[in-house]
Design a protein around this motif. Structure first.
Motif, PDB file in Angstrom:
ATOM      1  N   THR A  10     -30.846  21.771 -14.327  1.00 44.28           N
ATOM      2  CA  THR A  10     -30.341  20.890 -14.447  1.00 44.28           C
ATOM      3  C   THR A  10     -29.095  20.954 -16.281  1.00 44.28           C
ATOM      4  O   THR A  10     -28.646  20.713 -15.661  1.00 44.28           O
ATOM      5  CB  THR A  10     -29.628  19.847 -13.442  1.00 44.28           C
ATOM      6  N   ASN A  11     -29.941  21.109 -16.478  1.00 44.74           N
ATOM      7  CA  ASN A  11     -30.205  20.416 -17.829  1.00 44.74           C
ATOM      8  C   ASN A  11     -29.979  21.880 -18.595  1.00 44.74           C
ATOM      9  O   ASN A  11     -30.755  21.594 -19.352  1.00 44.74           O
ATOM     10  CB  ASN A  11     -31.192  19.536 -18.273  1.00 44.74           C
ATOM     11  N   MET A  12     -30.671  23.404 -18.041  1.00 43.65           N
ATOM     12  CA  MET A  12     -30.590  24.136 -19.555  1.00 43.65           C
ATOM     13  C   MET A  12     -29.914  24.448 -20.046  1.00 43.65           C
ATOM     14  O   MET A  12     -30.765  24.750 -21.662  1.00 43.65           O
ATOM     15  CB  MET A  12     -31.308  25.679 -18.367  1.00 43.65           C
ATOM     16  N   GLN A  13     -28.661  24.510 -20.075  1.00 42.00           N
ATOM     17  CA  GLN A  13     -28.045  24.630 -21.472  1.00 42.00           C
ATOM     18  C   GLN A  13     -27.789  24.070 -22.358  1.00 42.00           C
ATOM     19  O   GLN A  13     -28.653  24.391 -23.607  1.00 42.00           O
ATOM     20  CB  GLN A  13     -26.382  24.581 -20.818  1.00 42.00           C
ATOM     21  N   ASN A  14     -27.859  22.544 -21.718  1.00 46.86           N
ATOM     22  CA  ASN A  14     -28.806  21.276 -22.817  1.00 46.86           C
ATOM     23  C   ASN A  14     -29.994  21.427 -23.854  1.00 46.86           C
ATOM     24  O   ASN A  14     -30.313  21.138 -25.211  1.00 46.86           O
ATOM     25  CB  ASN A  14     -28.790  20.501 -22.463  1.00 46.86           C
TER      26      ASN A  14
END
Length: 931
Positions: free
Chosen positions: A837-841
């Motif tokens: 859920t946070n791969m872009q971050n």
């Protein structure tokens, strides 16, 4: 002087391989002669802008109407920002300028062609803002524990090609140019650069700003330029051992006491390597700088080497001996790079491994000189060797030499395991050639290519000259051919030794080793390596034969029918003597023996009075080979575990360090299996006697990481041996584990982990509080790793958020914390969800570097245990990382490790459990008989 620089550079252009002079590179006929860089940094303003002017003196070897140089993320005005003039003469009209964002190029077009061999001055004005990705000219911050205020600093990290993000330049390693650096900054800040300060003056128009002007540097590449603006108002320590070169170490104010050790070792290391290389490096000053955020562990900038904090800070009360060795190694590598990298530099980035491998290999000798009692040469050599064998045993693995056809592929050349493999190969050639020839070759290489670029082929040529003189290598053996087979193909050989016990001979054959065996029959051709053979046996003279008179060779042509085997005859070993090949890892390979030789080895190892007849390094190799052969199926687990039972009386750190890594690999896959308790019980039995021996010894007299005690305590508590859990709880409740006592920092980490795992909420809160109060990088990392041992989902989620979303964890430390959390079964599930859920971050956190993202995610695959998890990550990584440069290759490497885990669990886990049951039953019968 400028003419001499030009002559050297012109000669080097013709020295370069032809395929490296393609259109992807800057034109070679435009030669920078000198830089003056003026930069104003408004570090105390919003967005932290900087800007200024660069003046480049240059010449052209061709008549051309354009000047092409590098610039990236710099704003350059259309009118008046770029001017050109003849040096000391009239101006040259500029017709237009053009920016190519994709290639990071600035092209300046002039109305009349440049004249050959005339010096011109190019002036470019530019503006930008400090970056947030630890590259180029970037910003960083720290909390001053005395004032609790956040303090900002600006620092540089220009390797490989980030200087263009600070000022327009010819950002190619072929160019060596003097630099005059002038920095304007608020007067409350201090500026440092490669050279000593020449003068400080008030800024003419900016209130409370000053100019810090530095002495002009010697000629150097753009990636070695460095400067920093900070509130580091004084160095922690300054050494005057070298009267003409003061040595200072800088850090944030509350970390200054931790700079003493690093500062103390620089001068002795410089003296050692000057003697070793018979060459003196002249520097006017050396400023070591500890940076809170840094992309590398260390960087060898001329006169201003920079380090990540944990690589250079050392606290004698709160650091382990391993931490102290890490600092010594980091400083030694920087010192070695002054010769191999700065004095003799690389021509292009495809051989970045060359300078890094020299530093990695040669640093061990300097560290050994500093502290002979550490046995550092032995430990470091074995650690590199085993890590290379582990990584390179797969189908998808990196070559040491990577293709870098253009700048978009530069990061593919940065391959840590490739540099380690090259260092192992340097070790092999050092042994084969002998000390005198090897050292003579190093000195000749440095003398011949001083202040020039050189390639690996140049080094092989010089090695060949030396071996031809001393005759150690034998007829028909060629250094270039030998090194090409190791550097130009993946993997390494498995040597199979079949003895003839009647006539004291043995046949040695080779094939590529795969840790997952089904790949062996899928190769289109059989790879071959030139392997120097050494062996030892109980009755061998001096316990070993290191003459390398025999080589396992390869066909020299495609039509050759020469066999890839060799006969070792006239062995000194009798029919009842074991033999060991590859004495003290003289070459990167694994060795398997016929069954009877294994039995002879087992007999010696199993006896507490005879096992030391085998050198401790050879015992570490045997342990690592046994684990790997059992995993791959080359031997069965009943045989491997039967031999590994000797570990109950093993007491050498190097052996247990090798053992720990292999147990961890099994544990990663097994711990979420329903039958894990069987393996866990076996581990408790194996460790119980060792742990009791640790408890019965004088704990206060232990020499920290130089014994196997920290490994035994960690493993015993990892497998929840009741006595170890009780010891850790007692020590934690004393309230003293952070204040020294008998424990090293690694043993304290085990205590904290056990307290968090089995203790109360109050115990966990105590560790959290210590983490928040600590201002010591290694200690903070250790405490956060301990918090990852929690069995509370809320706590683990908080650790994840602290790791990636707060300033409390430095980016360079994130992987160790993340790995500790993933190794926790509950943490694995939380980490998987968090990443999805946070791969872009996370990509932004890693500055969108493919290498950094994949390396950070590696623990999720190393601990992968089910086909469902493998399928999830296979789809997820390919989808989320598909637009990142080089991601396909790295994802293949990563996912193969996951497939290996699944294959092992499907085919080897049950046989291992059966072997454990047989061993337990055998011991039970033996105990009944003895009672």
């Amino acid at each position: 002087m400028q003419l001499s620089y030009l002559a050297i550079l012109t000669a080097l252009f013709f020295h370069l391989p032809a395929h490296k002079t393609d259109a992807s590179r800057l034109p070679k006929w435009l030669v920078p002669l000198r830089y003056r860089v003026d930069i104003v940094t408004r570090i105390n303003q919003p967005h932290q802008p900087f800007g200024g002017m660069v003046v480049i003196d240059l010449r052209s070897e061709r008549s051309t109407n354009r000047i092409v140089l590098n610039s990236h993320d710099l704003a350059i005005g259309k009118r008046g920002a770029v001017t050109l003039s003849i040096k000391g003469g009239s101006s040259v009209p500029v017709s237009s300028i053009q920016m190519d964002i994709k290639l990071s190029r600035l092209t300046v077009y002039v109305r009349s062609p440049l004249k050959i061999n005339v010096t011109y001055s190019l002036r470019v004005a530019f503006t930008s803002v400090l970056r947030g990705d630890n590259n180029g000219f970037y910003r960083s911050n720290y909390v001053d524990h005395n004032t609790t205020l956040t303090q900002w600093l600006a620092a540089t990290q220009f390797e490989p090609n980030h200087a263009r993000e600070a000022f327009p330049c010819f950002d190619d390693p072929i160019f060596r140019t003097p630099f005059q650096i002038n920095l304007a900054h608020p007067h409350l800040y201090r500026a440092l650069s490669n050279m000593p300060v020449q003068r400080t003056t008030r800024h003419a128009s900016l209130k409370d700003y000053v100019w810090t002007q530095f002495v002009e540097s010697h000629p150097m590449q753009t990636y070695l330029v460095a400067f920093m603006i900070s509130k580091f108002d004084r160095p922690g320590f300054t050494s005057s051992e070298r009267s003409d070169c003061p040595i200072s170490t800088w850090a944030r104010p509350d970390a200054l006491p931790q700079t003493e050790f690093a500062n103390m070792v620089v001068a002795p290391l410089l003296s050692f390597y000057e003697d070793l290389f018979n060459s003196t490096i002249r520097q006017k000053k050396i400023d070591l700088v500890a940076l809170p955020d840094f992309a590398f562990k260390s960087k060898e900038n001329w006169g201003m080497p920079t380090f990540a904090e944990e690589s250079v800070l050392y606290d004698s009360q709160r650091s382990s001996m391993d931490d102290q060795q890490r600092v010594a190694r980091a400083v030694a590598m920087i010192v070695v790079n002054q010769w191999f990298g700065n004095l003799v530099s690389i021509a292009w980035w495809h051989e970045i491994w060359l300078k890094n491998a020299f530093a990695l290999y040669l640093s061990r000798f300097g560290v050994h000189k500093l502290r002979p009692q550490w046995d550092y040469q032995e430990r470091h050599a074995l650690q590199l060797y085993l890590s290379v064998l582990d990584y390179d045993a797969h189908v998808n693995t990196d070559l040491v030499t990577a293709s870098v056809p253009d700048e978009s592929h530069i990061w593919a050349a940065y391959n840590e395991i490739g540099e380690r493999k090259a260092a192992v190969l340097f070790d092999m050639m050092h042994r084969v050639m002998g000390e005198e020839a090897w050292l003579t070759a190093l000195r000749r290489y440095l003398a011949e290519y001083a202040n020039r670029t050189a390639t690996s082929s140049d080094f092989w040529r010089i090695l060949q000259l030396q071996v031809d003189r001393n005759g150690r290598l034998g007829k028909g053996l060629n250094i270039t051919r030998i090194m090409k087979c190791w550097l130009g193909q993946a993997g390494y050989p498995l040597l199979t030794v079949t003895r003839n016990y009647d006539n004291s001979a043995a046949i040695v054959s080779q094939q590529r080793f795969f840790v997952t065996p089904q790949f062996r029959n899928q190769l289109s051709k059989n790879p071959c390596w030139w392997v120097p053979l050494s062996y030892t046996c109980p009755r061998c003279k001096n316990s070993e034969m290191m003459s390398f008179s025999r080589w396992l060779t390869c066909p020299t042509s495609k039509s050759s029918s020469k066999s890839n085997t060799v006969l070792l005859d006239k062995l000194e070993a009798g029919p009842n003597d074991w033999i060991l090949l590859n004495v003290e890892h003289s070459a990167p390979c694994r060795v398997n023996y016929d069954l009877h030789n294994w039995q002879l080895l087992n007999k010696t190892l199993a006896d507490p009075t005879t096992f030391r007849l085998i050198h401790r390094v050879n015992r570490a190799q045997l342990v690592d080979d046994l684990f790997s052969f059992a995993w791959s199926g080359d031997i069965e687990y009943d045989m491997a575990l039967g031999m590994l039972g000797y570990l109950e009386h093993e007491d050498e750190f190097v052996v247990w360090a090798a053992t720990e890594v292999n147990f961890e690999r099994i544990n990663n896959v097994a711990k979420r299996n329903p039958n894990y308790l069987i393996y866990k019980t076996y581990m408790r039995h194996l460790l119980e006697r060792q742990f009791q021996r640790v408890l019965s010894s004088d704990l206060a007299s232990s020499s920290g990481n130089m014994t196997h005690r920290p490994v035994i305590i960690r493993l015993a508590c990892e497998y929840e041996l009741p006595a170890c859990v009780s010891l850790a709880r007692r020590e934690f409740l004393k309230g003293t584990p952070a204040k020294g006592g008998w424990m090293t920092i690694r043993e304290r980490e085990t205590v904290f982990c056990t307290a968090v795992k089995f203790g109360t909420e109050g115990d966990r809160d105590t560790v959290e509080s210590m983490y928040k109060r600590s201002n010591f990088a290694a200690e903070k990392e250790s405490l956060l790793t301990a918090l990852a041992c929690s069995r509370n989902a809320v706590v683990l989620q908080r650790v994840l958020e602290w790791t990636f979303e707060s300033s409390g964890v430095r980016k360079q430390n994130a992987r160790r914390t993340f790995k500790a959390l993933v190794s926790n079964s509950l943490g694995y599930r939380l980490a998987k969800k968090y990443v999805s859920t946070n791969m872009q971050n996370i990509r932004n956190y890693c500055s969108n570097s493919t290498d950094k993202v994949v390396n950070l995610m590696r623990p999720l695959i190393e601990y992968l245990a089910t086909p469902k998890e493998l399928l999830f990550f296979s789809k997820f990584f390919k989808e989320i990382l598909r637009d990142m440069q080089g991601s396909e290759r790295l994802i293949k490497i990563l996912l193969e490790r996951g497939r290996d885990n699944i294959h092992w669990q499907r085919t080897k886990f049950r046989p291992m459990l059966r072997a454990i049951r047989d061993i337990v039953l055998w011991r039970s019968r033996a105990n009944r008989i003895s009672n």
